[in-house]
Design a protein around this motif. Structure first.
Motif, PDB file in Angstrom:
ATOM      1  N   GLY A   1       0.411  -1.164  -0.539  1.00 30.88           N
ATOM      2  CA  GLY A   1       0.112   0.298   0.268  1.00 30.88           C
ATOM      3  C   GLY A   1       1.153   1.427   0.214  1.00 30.88           C
ATOM      4  N   PRO A   2       1.859   1.633   0.715  1.00 33.23           N
ATOM      5  CA  PRO A   2       2.616   2.354   0.910  1.00 33.23           C
ATOM      6  C   PRO A   2       3.504   3.287  -0.419  1.00 33.23           C
ATOM      7  N   SER A   3       3.844   1.370  -0.871  1.00 29.82           N
ATOM      8  CA  SER A   3       4.906   1.881  -2.122  1.00 29.82           C
ATOM      9  C   SER A   3       3.995   2.028  -3.032  1.00 29.82           C
ATOM     10  N   ALA A   4       2.806   1.610  -2.975  1.00 30.71           N
ATOM     11  CA  ALA A   4       1.479   2.319  -4.366  1.00 30.71           C
ATOM     12  C   ALA A   4       0.948   3.263  -4.586  1.00 30.71           C
ATOM     13  N   LYS A   5       1.557   4.092  -3.500  1.00 31.40           N
ATOM     14  CA  LYS A   5       0.968   5.587  -3.569  1.00 31.40           C
ATOM     15  C   LYS A   5       1.609   6.505  -4.279  1.00 31.40           C
ATOM     16  N   GLY A   6       3.008   5.399  -4.580  1.00 32.37           N
ATOM     17  CA  GLY A   6       4.139   6.956  -4.821  1.00 32.37           C
ATOM     18  C   GLY A   6       4.121   6.206  -6.555  1.00 32.37           C
ATOM     19  N   ILE A   7       3.095   5.232  -7.459  1.00 34.30           N
ATOM     20  CA  ILE A   7       2.929   4.863  -8.118  1.00 34.30           C
ATOM     21  C   ILE A   7       1.081   5.528  -8.664  1.00 34.30           C
ATOM     22  N   ALA A   8       1.214   5.654  -7.774  1.00 37.73           N
ATOM     23  CA  ALA A   8      -0.943   5.885  -7.790  1.00 37.73           C
ATOM     24  C   ALA A   8      -1.036   7.169  -9.658  1.00 37.73           C
ATOM     25  N   ASN A   9      -0.704   8.071  -9.769  1.00 36.20           N
ATOM     26  CA  ASN A   9      -1.187   8.389 -11.181  1.00 36.20           C
ATOM     27  C   ASN A   9      -0.449   7.305 -12.170  1.00 36.20           C
ATOM     28  N   GLU A  10       0.313   6.749 -12.049  1.00 45.06           N
ATOM     29  CA  GLU A  10       0.408   5.546 -13.446  1.00 45.06           C
ATOM     30  C   GLU A  10      -0.711   5.321 -13.546  1.00 45.06           C
ATOM     31  N   LEU A  11      -0.848   4.032 -12.489  1.00 47.92           N
ATOM     32  CA  LEU A  11      -2.167   3.618 -12.009  1.00 47.92           C
ATOM     33  C   LEU A  11      -3.694   3.843 -12.916  1.00 47.92           C
ATOM     34  N   LEU A  12      -3.853   4.871 -12.532  1.00 46.08           N
ATOM     35  CA  LEU A  12      -4.590   6.242 -12.747  1.00 46.08           C
ATOM     36  C   LEU A  12      -5.105   6.457 -14.427  1.00 46.08           C
ATOM     37  N   GLU A  13      -3.783   6.566 -14.739  1.00 45.12           N
ATOM     38  CA  GLU A  13      -3.630   6.789 -16.677  1.00 45.12           C
ATOM     39  C   GLU A  13      -3.831   5.726 -16.937  1.00 45.12           C
TER      40      GLU A  13
ATOM     41  N   ALA B   1      -7.933   5.363 -17.162  1.00 47.32           N
ATOM     42  CA  ALA B   1      -8.226   6.455 -17.670  1.00 47.32           C
ATOM     43  C   ALA B   1      -8.001   6.115 -18.736  1.00 47.32           C
ATOM     44  N   GLU B   2      -7.346   5.361 -19.494  1.00 51.07           N
ATOM     45  CA  GLU B   2      -7.145   5.084 -20.825  1.00 51.07           C
ATOM     46  C   GLU B   2      -8.132   3.306 -20.994  1.00 51.07           C
ATOM     47  N   VAL B   3      -7.709   2.606 -19.750  1.00 54.28           N
ATOM     48  CA  VAL B   3      -9.102   0.906 -20.289  1.00 54.28           C
ATOM     49  C   VAL B   3     -10.684   1.320 -19.899  1.00 54.28           C
ATOM     50  N   TYR B   4     -10.330   2.447 -19.137  1.00 57.76           N
ATOM     51  CA  TYR B   4     -12.067   2.414 -19.466  1.00 57.76           C
ATOM     52  C   TYR B   4     -12.871   3.118 -20.337  1.00 57.76           C
TER      53      TYR B   4
ATOM     54  N   VAL C   1     -14.183   3.731 -22.419  1.00 60.52           N
ATOM     55  CA  VAL C   1     -15.378   2.797 -24.177  1.00 60.52           C
ATOM     56  C   VAL C   1     -16.272   2.689 -23.215  1.00 60.52           C
ATOM     57  N   PRO C   2     -16.877   2.524 -24.786  1.00 60.02           N
ATOM     58  CA  PRO C   2     -18.154   2.175 -23.989  1.00 60.02           C
ATOM     59  C   PRO C   2     -18.514   0.948 -23.289  1.00 60.02           C
ATOM     60  N   PRO C   3     -19.388   0.627 -21.947  1.00 61.08           N
ATOM     61  CA  PRO C   3     -20.423   1.506 -21.637  1.00 61.08           C
ATOM     62  C   PRO C   3     -19.725   1.847 -20.680  1.00 61.08           C
ATOM     63  N   TYR C   4     -18.284   1.795 -20.123  1.00 64.48           N
ATOM     64  CA  TYR C   4     -17.645   2.651 -18.911  1.00 64.48           C
ATOM     65  C   TYR C   4     -17.926   4.742 -19.461  1.00 64.48           C
ATOM     66  N   ALA C   5     -16.855   5.037 -20.196  1.00 58.49           N
ATOM     67  CA  ALA C   5     -17.052   6.014 -21.079  1.00 58.49           C
ATOM     68  C   ALA C   5     -18.369   7.525 -20.133  1.00 58.49           C
ATOM     69  N   GLY C   6     -18.585   8.320 -19.422  1.00 60.34           N
ATOM     70  CA  GLY C   6     -19.233   8.802 -19.540  1.00 60.34           C
ATOM     71  C   GLY C   6     -19.424   8.837 -18.174  1.00 60.34           C
ATOM     72  N   ASP C   7     -20.069   7.157 -17.877  1.00 66.50           N
ATOM     73  CA  ASP C   7     -20.544   6.823 -16.205  1.00 66.50           C
ATOM     74  C   ASP C   7     -19.226   7.476 -15.121  1.00 66.50           C
ATOM     75  N   PRO C   8     -20.280   8.288 -14.160  1.00 68.51           N
ATOM     76  CA  PRO C   8     -19.840   8.257 -13.290  1.00 68.51           C
ATOM     77  C   PRO C   8     -19.296   7.351 -11.869  1.00 68.51           C
ATOM     78  N   PHE C   9     -20.040   6.312 -12.594  1.00 67.25           N
ATOM     79  CA  PHE C   9     -18.754   5.315 -11.101  1.00 67.25           C
ATOM     80  C   PHE C   9     -18.196   4.987 -12.172  1.00 67.25           C
ATOM     81  N   PHE C  10     -17.858   4.973 -13.086  1.00 75.77           N
ATOM     82  CA  PHE C  10     -15.906   4.658 -13.837  1.00 75.77           C
ATOM     83  C   PHE C  10     -15.148   5.832 -14.112  1.00 75.77           C
ATOM     84  N   SER C  11     -15.250   7.217 -13.450  1.00 76.13           N
ATOM     85  CA  SER C  11     -14.804   7.928 -13.723  1.00 76.13           C
ATOM     86  C   SER C  11     -13.475   7.871 -12.972  1.00 76.13           C
ATOM     87  N   VAL C  12     -12.658   8.610 -13.633  1.00 76.38           N
ATOM     88  CA  VAL C  12     -11.143   8.645 -12.757  1.00 76.38           C
ATOM     89  C   VAL C  12     -11.245   9.212 -11.578  1.00 76.38           C
TER      90      VAL C  12
END
Length: 192
Positions: free
Chosen positions: A20-32, A35-38, A40-51
């Motif tokens: 957990g502590p070390s993963a926090k250091g790469i959180a931005n990479e994980l979010l990137e 953002a790319e994987v999700y 696509v429809p039906p996830y794009a634009g769905d607030p539950f799947f927002s970044v």
């Protein structure tokens, strides 16, 4: 490398484990990656799947008991990853399954012996090449728990089919939140 039809070829990648502590250091990479994987429809634009929504869930997960991320990198870039933690036996989605959970699995969860695979994602250009399976197997092989549980969106046919091919069994359907889609809760028996 090209294989015969039906065979998977693998992607050369470097795997790394993070608590957990070390993963926090790469959180931005994980979010990137998310953002790319999700995106696509039906996830794009769905607030539950927002970044933002995922980022909040990820940030909370970093502090979960037994949290771990395994990344696959190629040329320094994360091309896929998995994260999960020890399944809390009182997790609402888990308890909502009631008796649909096998008795042995309930006992393992009560003993802290079920790994909850929370997310597994691979960048689109690396999908269908065996990387998801390699990341999955890498995290499972390094865990102390005896069994694995996950939830998969019922309409995500590629992931759903992959988990069934990998040996998972469906226990029943759940929702993580009122605004979430329906998921199949699955488990993988002990590989030991």
């Amino acid at each position: 490398m090209i294989k015969a039809e039906g065979e998977m070829h693998t992607v050369d990648a470097e795997y790394q484990r993070y608590d957990g502590p070390s993963a926090k250091g790469i959180a931005n990479e994980l979010l990137e990656v998310y953002a790319e994987v999700y995106d696509v429809p039906p996830y794009a634009g769905d607030p539950f799947f927002s970044v933002k929504s995922y980022g909040d869930r990820l940030d909370a997960a970093f502090d979960a008991e037994g949290f771990e991320t395994v990344t696959a990198r190629r040329d320094g870039r994360i091309i896929g990853y998995v994260h999960g933690a020890t399944l809390p036996s009182d997790k609402p989605w888990w308890t909502s399954l009631g008796d649909r959970r096998p008795e042995e699995l309930r006992k393992l969860a009560d003993a802290g012996q079920v790994f909850w695979l929370r997310e597994l994602m691979v960048l689109p250009e690396y999908q269908n090449q065996g990387l998801g399976r390699q990341i999955h197997d890498t995290v499972i092989a390094g865990r102390a728990e005896s069994a694995t549980a996950l939830t998969c969106i019922v309409d995500n046919q590629p992931a759903h089919d992959a988990y069934l091919r990998w040996g998972y069994t469906i226990m029943g359907q759940i929702k993580h939140a009122p605004e979430s889609p329906v998921y199949d809760a699955m488990f993988l028996p002990s590989q030991r």
